[in-house]
Design a protein around this motif. Structure first.
Motif, short mmCIF file in Angstrom:
data_model
loop_
_atom_site.label_atom_id
_atom_site.label_comp_id
_atom_site.label_asym_id
_atom_site.label_seq_id
_atom_site.Cartn_x
_atom_site.Cartn_y
_atom_site.Cartn_z
N GLU A 101 0.79 -1.23 0.00
CA GLU A 101 0.00 0.00 0.00
C GLU A 101 0.82 1.29 0.00
O GLU A 101 0.47 2.24 -0.73
N PRO A 102 1.91 1.40 0.80
CA PRO A 102 2.66 2.67 0.79
C PRO A 102 3.17 3.06 -0.59
O PRO A 102 3.26 4.26 -0.90
N TYR A 103 3.50 2.09 -1.41
CA TYR A 103 3.96 2.37 -2.78
C TYR A 103 2.87 3.09 -3.55
O TYR A 103 3.12 4.10 -4.25
N TYR A 104 1.63 2.61 -3.45
CA TYR A 104 0.52 3.21 -4.17
C TYR A 104 0.07 4.52 -3.52
O TYR A 104 -0.36 5.46 -4.20
N TYR A 105 0.17 4.59 -2.20
CA TYR A 105 -0.20 5.81 -1.48
C TYR A 105 0.63 6.99 -1.95
O TYR A 105 0.10 8.10 -2.17
N GLU A 106 1.93 6.77 -2.13
CA GLU A 106 2.82 7.85 -2.59
C GLU A 106 2.51 8.28 -4.01
O GLU A 106 2.92 9.35 -4.43
N TYR A 181 11.45 -2.77 -6.94
CA TYR A 181 11.95 -1.46 -6.54
C TYR A 181 12.58 -1.42 -5.16
O TYR A 181 13.21 -0.42 -4.81
N ALA A 182 12.41 -2.48 -4.35
CA ALA A 182 12.78 -2.40 -2.93
C ALA A 182 12.27 -1.06 -2.39
O ALA A 182 13.01 -0.26 -1.80
N ASP A 183 10.99 -0.83 -2.61
CA ASP A 183 10.38 0.49 -2.39
C ASP A 183 10.69 1.04 -1.00
O ASP A 183 10.37 0.41 0.01
N PRO A 184 11.29 2.21 -0.92
CA PRO A 184 11.68 2.76 0.39
C PRO A 184 10.49 3.10 1.28
O PRO A 184 10.58 3.00 2.50
N GLU A 185 9.34 3.52 0.67
CA GLU A 185 8.17 3.82 1.49
C GLU A 185 7.65 2.56 2.17
O GLU A 185 7.25 2.58 3.34
N CYS A 186 7.65 1.46 1.45
CA CYS A 186 7.20 0.19 2.03
C CYS A 186 8.15 -0.27 3.14
O CYS A 186 7.72 -0.67 4.22
N LEU A 187 9.44 -0.20 2.88
CA LEU A 187 10.42 -0.62 3.88
C LEU A 187 10.37 0.27 5.11
O LEU A 187 10.53 -0.20 6.24
N GLU A 188 10.12 1.55 4.90
CA GLU A 188 10.01 2.47 6.04
C GLU A 188 8.78 2.14 6.88
O GLU A 188 8.82 2.18 8.12
#
Length: 352
Positions: A101-106, A181-188
């Motif tokens: 979800e954070p990936y899409y939220y951004e 992407y190793a999406d930073p928003e998701c990892l955060e």
């Protein structure tokens, strides 16, 4: 003041992959100890044990008609609600909430609109082992649960590696944020200190939503002194102490408004509280039914006969569903994303 008695079953903290406890849940019933004592004596006049325990009673087939009769009386004559969740599905739902979800939220997408997160989690839970590879999917879920608990760079890197080790190209919209992407928003989001895979808050929120509707005015809660209920106790106190004003539409039929009508929570000795013992019966029966229907256990009450006793508003289940249109209708126009953010920021201390 009206009092709801609560009991829980299946609590394993952060470990949602526990092999012995597939389901977790809790039940709440508004019943006085005198009425509870009367019903126990009526249905189990020869009971010799110091307290009524569902697990002990259900082992004997001769007790089954009495248990069904007791459940029928409780569900027809008293305000009550039972919530049961499949913990492995809840872990998958959390994966969608924090690793997708954070990936899409951004990027401006409301991932919670009309229950899209629930539909995606259902699809991932049911089809993930086939599409991603069974051992690879298991590794992904184990890695995610560990990352949510330990939150170190090492375990986060292991989670990304686990995502890349799946056949993620089969469902890139789900696994892609981590694998591609190793999406930073998701990892955060996963690394947020206050967040965990403990679903006690989810179960409790479901109970509170219904109790708030059923209660005629201010009400209180009593529960057993067990170690597992200590977490529920602390969370209930957080809800009580929070006095700001807010309102959220949770589902088609429920709205949660703050401040709550709940004013007090108290721990009691279940041996001295027939009402708490009946809450144990209610959640024990529901968890047993879940295990039987899932083919994990056998014996006990006939789950179909038991579930037929419940009205729709008396049973909350958090299970995967492939009826995506029904889920979309049920959750259309809800504010679950806002509610999650609100609870995280104001009651759990976390912010997205």
């Amino acid at each position: 003041m009206e009092c709801f008695r609560i009991d829980e079953s299946g609590y394993t903290g952060f470990d949602l992959l526990n092999a012995d406890q597939r389901f977790q849940g809790a039940a709440a019933i508004a019943i006085a100890d005198d009425d509870a004592k009367r019903l126990i004596k009526q249905h189990f006049p020869k009971l010799q044990a110091p307290e009524l325990k569902y697990r002990s009673l259900s082992r004997r087939e001769t007790n089954h008609p009495r248990l069904i009769g007791l459940m029928r009386d409780l569900l027809s004559d008293f305000k009550c609600v039972t919530c049961v969740c499949d913990k492995r599905f809840m872990l998958t739902l959390m994966f969608v909430d924090y690793a997708v979800e954070p990936y899409y939220y951004e990027r401006g997408f409301d991932f919670y609109a009309d229950g899209q997160n629930y539909a995606m989690a259902s699809m991932l839970h049911m089809a993930g082992p086939t599409l991603l590879g069974k051992p690879q999917f298991k590794r992904l879920m184990v890695s995610f649960q560990r990352a949510m608990k330990e939150k170190t760079d090492g375990v986060l890197n292991e989670l990304v590696a686990a995502a890349r080790g799946t056949n993620w190209g089969q469902i890139p919209e789900v696994i892609g944020p981590l694998a591609r992407y190793a999406d930073p928003e998701c990892l955060e989001a996963i690394a947020t200190p206050e967040l965990s895979t403990d679903v006690a808050i989810v179960v409790l929120q479901s109970l509170i939503t219904r109790m708030e509707v059923m209660a005629d005015g201010p009400y209180r809660v009593e529960h057993d002194q067990s170690k597992n209920l200590a977490t529920y106790h602390e969370l209930l106190q957080r809800f009580i102490y929070y006095n700001d004003t807010a309102q959220f539409r949770a589902t088609e039929i429920t709205t949660l408004s703050f401040p709550l009508k709940l004013t007090e929570v108290k721990q009691v000795d279940s041996k001295k509280s027939p009402a708490v013992q009946l809450a144990d019966v209610m959640i024990g029966a529901a968890i047993e039914a879940g295990n039987n229907l899932a083919g994990l256990r056998s014996g006990g009450l006939d789950p179909e006969q038991l579930l037929a006793l419940y009205a729709d508003e008396q049973f909350i289940h958090m299970l995967p569903s492939i009826d995506f249109e029904e889920q979309r209708r049920f959750r259309q126009g809800t504010q679950n994303g806002d509610l999650i953010d609100y609870l995280a920021a104001n009651l759990m201390g976390a912010k997205r």
